[in-house]
Each structure stands twice: as C-alpha cells, then as structure tokens.
Design an enzyme around this catalytic site. Sequence first.
Site, PDB file in Angstrom:
ATOM      1  N   ASP A  23       0.705  -1.335  -0.033  1.00 45.80           N
ATOM      2  CA  ASP A  23       0.122  -0.012  -0.105  1.00 45.80           C
ATOM      3  C   ASP A  23       0.953   1.246  -0.052  1.00 45.80           C
ATOM      4  O   ASP A  23       0.193   2.467  -0.210  1.00 45.80           O
ATOM      5  CB  ASP A  23      -1.111  -0.002   1.249  1.00 45.80           C
ATOM      6  CG  ASP A  23      -0.212  -0.107   2.481  1.00 45.80           C
ATOM      7  OD1 ASP A  23       0.155  -1.236   2.811  1.00 45.80           O
ATOM      8  OD2 ASP A  23      -0.208   0.900   3.371  1.00 45.80           O
ATOM      9  N   ASP A  74       4.884   7.802   0.792  1.00 49.62           N
ATOM     10  CA  ASP A  74       4.768   7.130   2.126  1.00 49.62           C
ATOM     11  C   ASP A  74       6.006   6.642   2.798  1.00 49.62           C
ATOM     12  O   ASP A  74       5.998   5.343   3.221  1.00 49.62           O
ATOM     13  CB  ASP A  74       3.893   6.341   1.856  1.00 49.62           C
ATOM     14  CG  ASP A  74       2.355   6.830   2.060  1.00 49.62           C
ATOM     15  OD1 ASP A  74       2.041   8.005   2.349  1.00 49.62           O
ATOM     16  OD2 ASP A  74       1.082   6.158   1.933  1.00 49.62           O
TER      17      ASP A  74
END
Length: 477
Positions: free
Chosen positions: A257, A267
């Site tokens: 993810d 991220d």
Amino acid sequence: MTNPFLNLTYEPALESLGNEFFDPVSAATFPEHKLRFRNDRLLPMLGLEPSQVKDDNFVEAFGLFHGVRPFLALRYHGYQFGEYNPNLGDGRGFLYGQVRGVNGELFDFGTKGSGQTPYSRGGDGRLTLKGGVREVLAAEALHRLGVKTSRCLSLVETGDSLWRGDEPSPTRASVMIRFSRSHIRFGTFERLHYHHQTEQIAQLLDHVIVTYYPEVSGSNSDDSAHIAFFRVLVERVAKLVAQWMAAGFCHGVLNTDNMSITGESFDYGPYGFVPTYDLNFIAAYFDYGGRYRFGNQPAVCRWNLERLQVSLSSVIPSKAMTEALEDYEKIYLGYYITLIARRLGISSTLGDRLDPELWEKLVGQTLQCLAQSQWSYPDFFAQLRLNFSPSWRDNADLILENVDLLGADWSTWRSIYQQVLKQLPPESLAAVPTVLEQANPLTDLLRPRIETVWQAIAEDDNWQPFNDLVQKLQSGN
C-alpha cells in the site's frame, strides 16, 4: 484578491471512474493555521508565479480547506510485512484535487493529517508536526539526489496537541499537502482483486495507462498495452530502487500500500538515510525482523511486483508478467552501477566508452571499501566532490590524499579509480567535477541533523535551522 490555488482547473480524473474507488469525506477543522513551509519550487510547474501566491492563499486552500469539493478518501488494501490486510484505506488524508501541470501531466494534491475518514481505524486522523517536518526534508533531499519522489507543497501547523507512543507527548500537529503524480497504489488493485471486481480492475488499469503511461497507451490492442504497461512498471520500480540504494535511502515500510503505481517514492514516514554503507541498516524501529532493511529493498520490491501480478492476472496474461519480471534484476543492477559510477564522477554518457568490467570493478571496490571502513556514506561522496583534481589521473597517490583512508584496501580502490580516469578523453575528464557536483550534495540528512532541527522547533519554536536546511538540501550545498 482571488486565491490562485482555488482558480486552478481541477480535473475529476479519478472521481469520474465511479464511487467504487473512494469515499467522499470532509476535512477536519483546526484551532490554528500557521504556515510553516511552502514549496515555491513547485509553483511554476502549475503555471503559478511564486511572488503572486501569498501565504494566506496556502492557508485558505490547504489549512482551512476552502473552495474545492469533493475530497476523496481512497480505498485500498495491502500486504503489510508480508501479511495481507484488507482493513486499509486513506485513514488520515484524502485526495484534495487533481490538476494539469504546464507540461500537460496530471498531478495530485493529497493531504496528510487532515482528519478522520472511514478508514481511520480508531486513529485521530492527524499528523504530528515532526512527521511533517521529516517528510518535507526527505522529499527535498531525494529530489536533489535525483530520486523520483513525491514532494511537499505546504505544511501548516494546526494548533492541536497529539498523543503518540513513539514521540514525547503531547506533541504538535500539522497538515501537509503532498504533490505527486498519483495516489493509486499497488494496494488499490489488490483490494479490487480481493473483492473479485474484474471489471473495475480493467477500468482502473486503462485509466492508469492513459494517464500515466502515454508511451504504451497507443498500442494496437488492449492486451499489448496492458503487457507493455507491466514491463514499463517493472523497469520504473527497478530503477527507483536503484536510485534509493545509490542515494543511501531506506524507505522504511515497503508495504504494497506504500508502492505507487507510477513508480514514484511516497509514504516513507519512518525513512532513514544510511550513515555508513550497511546493508543491514533498518529505518523503522518496529521492523523487528529487518524485512525492510536497506539491503533487502531490491528483493522486497520485486516481491511486491509479484503480488501485483496476482491482482492483475484477470486482465494481463500471467506468463507475460512473469517474463517481464525476469528482467527486474538485470535492469536494477545495470542502473545501480550507472548511478554509483555517476556519484564517482563518471556520467552515464561515458559508459559506452569505458571497459564495462573495469567500471563494475570500480563500483564493487568502492562499496567494499565503504562497508569495511564504515566511512560516512554521504561524506565519502562529498569529499570526492570537494577534493577532485585532474592530477588524480596521473598519480593514484594523490587521490583523496588529504583524507585518512583507513580500514579497507583503499590502495586498490585508488588504482582502479585512476585506471578509469585514464580511459576518459580530455573533455570528459574536465566534466568530472560537474558530474560530482550534480550527483553529490554536501549536506546530509542523517538522523542527528534531523533531530537538531526538530529540537530547535520543539524547544524554542525556532524555524531558522529548518529553513536553512531546506535551502541547503535544495541547492546541494
């Protein structure tokens, strides 16, 4: 005066795919709005003149969240530390909007710390100010190092107090705007596969190809475009990991993810830059088994591609994807060698003129010496930039003569480096200082430097060290 951000033409590119991919959400309200960082270097990409954009414009758009709707919390799943987790999604951010840059490319404004969503899983939906500061610094450092990465457009301190188990609490809060090509993740496709939504997989894949892979979108058939897409994605990911490894960057949490479908870094909250060339370096304190250690990044990113292969198997022939993955290691290694050579002052345009075995030998000896000596990884390349002299070509003993070369077989390294320099034509030798300057910033982003900057903010609300560091990271000085 109107707000330039609110006058941008926002495109409903992802929204137009239908509500299977997102949930409409609202932004949180905050007690304060203090602009702590604005990235003026990104504004021209949007056709905006920095002098015409006021601080209040940033706060209105990206702190108060006026003027643009709807906000979309994106849905996705992911493999986290090797285990599948179907309980994911944007838990403390949303897609603020999508705009075309002056080059015609579509960019996302994504928030971080903007409040709770249906996927917050009991969290407060907030971002610590330290977390925002860290991401700003990492993004600018990576960009200067030539790593493909998302950037931070703005950081607003919100006045909230947060409680975190891994930081002294209460701690200050912020909301950040991430500027990236896309927030579509490997995990976006994994969620659709988990729910057996074959039509939506094909729909999203076609959107990704048309929007982010124009080099393959003109293929004669859907099958050929889909296969070509996966081949290009494998190449992008392999080259991205090579960029991380050459930069000495450890992402920290390479769950699926956290993998962008465009092959862009994002991220990387618990990231770290290696202080020395240590393949076992671990960035995230909670990575107890070292799954995402520095030296395992190439292997784990291939593993992530293999998980994506499963999710795309209803649309792309699995055999074709397997064949594409067989090229992963070759692409990675070739590009990594090119990047390390560049950090040694040898540009890729010179590679064809050099003995490839000698080139690889130089890279290998460099890494071996760095590992054995435990010399500071960023400082080694900075010293090359600061001390290079054309005289090194004629006398190996002069190479870094003013630096104590201890703890490894540096004499062999000097000899190989001299041999490489001897192969360079005069104009190429003259270009080495320029290549070294472009490839090797003088300011590192190791943890002690980050902590020093943060302590000035946390203890005295002194932002000058942060601003100075951002300027140095952006300039490479």
